[in-house]
Each structure stands twice: as structure tokens, then as C-alpha cells.
Enzyme design. Structure first.
Site, mmCIF file in Angstrom:
data_model
loop_
_atom_site.group_PDB
_atom_site.id
_atom_site.type_symbol
_atom_site.label_atom_id
_atom_site.label_comp_id
_atom_site.label_asym_id
_atom_site.label_seq_id
_atom_site.Cartn_x
_atom_site.Cartn_y
_atom_site.Cartn_z
ATOM 1 N N GLN A 43 -56.063 12.197 25.134
ATOM 2 C CA GLN A 43 -54.990 11.888 24.337
ATOM 3 C C GLN A 43 -53.709 12.621 24.734
ATOM 4 O O GLN A 43 -52.458 12.471 23.986
ATOM 5 C CB GLN A 43 -55.377 11.924 22.822
ATOM 6 C CG GLN A 43 -56.390 11.179 22.588
ATOM 7 C CD GLN A 43 -56.171 9.499 22.785
ATOM 8 O OE1 GLN A 43 -55.166 8.996 22.748
ATOM 9 N NE2 GLN A 43 -57.133 9.139 23.526
ATOM 10 N N ASN A 44 -53.739 13.759 25.364
ATOM 11 C CA ASN A 44 -52.507 14.517 25.691
ATOM 12 C C ASN A 44 -51.593 13.663 26.708
ATOM 13 O O ASN A 44 -52.249 13.088 27.624
ATOM 14 C CB ASN A 44 -53.075 15.730 26.324
ATOM 15 C CG ASN A 44 -51.898 16.755 26.357
ATOM 16 O OD1 ASN A 44 -50.456 16.320 26.909
ATOM 17 N ND2 ASN A 44 -51.937 18.015 25.791
ATOM 18 N N ARG A 45 -50.367 13.589 26.340
ATOM 19 C CA ARG A 45 -49.544 12.732 27.386
ATOM 20 C C ARG A 45 -48.902 13.401 28.351
ATOM 21 O O ARG A 45 -47.944 12.668 28.868
ATOM 22 C CB ARG A 45 -48.474 12.174 26.325
ATOM 23 C CG ARG A 45 -49.353 11.191 25.175
ATOM 24 C CD ARG A 45 -48.633 11.253 23.753
ATOM 25 N NE ARG A 45 -48.550 12.491 23.069
ATOM 26 C CZ ARG A 45 -47.745 12.546 22.226
ATOM 27 N NH1 ARG A 45 -47.074 11.392 21.666
ATOM 28 N NH2 ARG A 45 -47.254 13.476 21.510
ATOM 29 N N THR A 142 -46.595 17.846 24.422
ATOM 30 C CA THR A 142 -47.284 16.508 24.808
ATOM 31 C C THR A 142 -48.613 16.322 24.161
ATOM 32 O O THR A 142 -49.275 15.368 24.224
ATOM 33 C CB THR A 142 -47.468 16.577 26.203
ATOM 34 O OG1 THR A 142 -48.171 17.570 26.701
ATOM 35 C CG2 THR A 142 -46.179 16.522 26.859
#
Length: 167
Positions: A43-45, A142
Site C-alpha cells: 500500500q506504500n505509494r 508515501t
């Protein structure tokens, strides 16, 4: 309840002689440590933001991510070499030992340093800036924990680094 654990950073920095910017995180999350590379939480962007601002295909494998970074003159590392931490909670970090940035700075063409989030910026300012002498630019994290920043807002914030990596 998670307990404090003393952990050493095991990822090498990604850079080469043509690296123009360095993006710093704090310390790898539990998911990143399990994955074996930076920003490994699904889920880290981070990777979506960088591929978006460079108009590039999203890198998937660790090798693709390294090649992506180097092809865009981007280096990544973390401020912390070792620390005591609870899980992935940056606010729990204590007993910090920082990485030695001289090897990157002496073997690359760093023009700017960016901190991925407040904690990375604060740690850099506290432990590294005086030695290195390059002011870091603070960017929003992020991390999925930073829900106030959607992908579009993150890309806008991160797009300022493009002027340092343009050919």
C-alpha cells in the site's frame, strides 16, 4: 502488543556515479524487511508516485526498481543504520545510529536530497545535515498511514524533484 526490537538496516543504498537526487526514508518497515527492499509494503505509494511523475511503467521486481531508479538518476537510502523500534512505528524509534552518507556523496552527482516524510526529515536534520551540509527538502510520506495525501497530491509534491534529474 509489539515490543521494542533492536534492528540493523540490511539494504544497500541504490545509487551510481550518475545519481543526481537522493531520497531518504527513516528505516525499512516490517513489510519492506520481509520483502527485502525499500518501500515493500503493497500500500506504500512510493513506486507509483515515482513512476507517475517520470511517466514510466511501474517497476515490480526488485531488479526493475533498481534499474528504474538508476535510469532516472535517483538514489534511495534511509537515514538510520540501526535503531530500536516497535514494528514499523517511526514514532517509536530510539537508540539511533545513522548511515554514513560520505560514500554516496563522494561517488555520485547528488544535486538535492529529499526526505520521504516528517520523521526522515527530522532525523536527517538532527543527525546528518551538519556533517553533509546539504539541506534536505521535506516531502509528504508515501506511507499508507499518510491517508491525507492521495496519489495525485503526492505526485504534485514529488514532481519538484524532476528539475534535478532532467537530462
Amino acid at each position: 502488543m509489539e515490543e521494542y526490537v533492536n534492528i540493523n538496516h540490511t539494504f544497500e543504498p541504490v545509487y551510481d556515479k550518475n545519481t543526481r537526487i537522493l531520497i531518504l526514508g527513516t528505516f525499512p518497515s516490517v513489510k519492506s524487511r520481509e520483502y527485502g527492499f525499500y518501500y515493500g509494503h503493497p500500500q506504500n505509494r512510493f513506486w507509483r508516485v515515482l513512476s507517475g511523475i517520470t511517466d514510466s511503467q511501474l517497476p515490480v521486481s526488485i531488479q526493475e526498481k533498481k534499474e528504474f531508479l538508476l535510469s532516472h538518476h535517483i538514489g534511495i537510502w534511509d537515514v538510520i543504520k540501526s535503531c530500536t523500534i516497535k514494528g514499523s512505528d517511526d514514532s517509536s524509534i530510539k537508540n539511533v545510529t545513522v548511515n554514513d552518507f560520505t560514500k554516496i556523496l563522494n561517488k555520485s552527482d547528488i544535486r538535492a536530497i529529499f526526505a520521504n516524510g516528517n520523521k526522515a526529515y527530522d532525523l536527517y536534520e538532527k543527525y546528518v545535515f551538519e556533517t553533509v551540509g546539504i539541506k534536505a527538502v521535506k516531502l509528504p510520506s508515501t506511507s499508507p498511514a499518510n491517508a491525507r495525501w492521495n496519489l495525485e497530491k503526492l505526485e504534485t509534491a514529488y514532481s519538484g524533484m524532476l528539475k534535478y534529474i532532467a537530462d
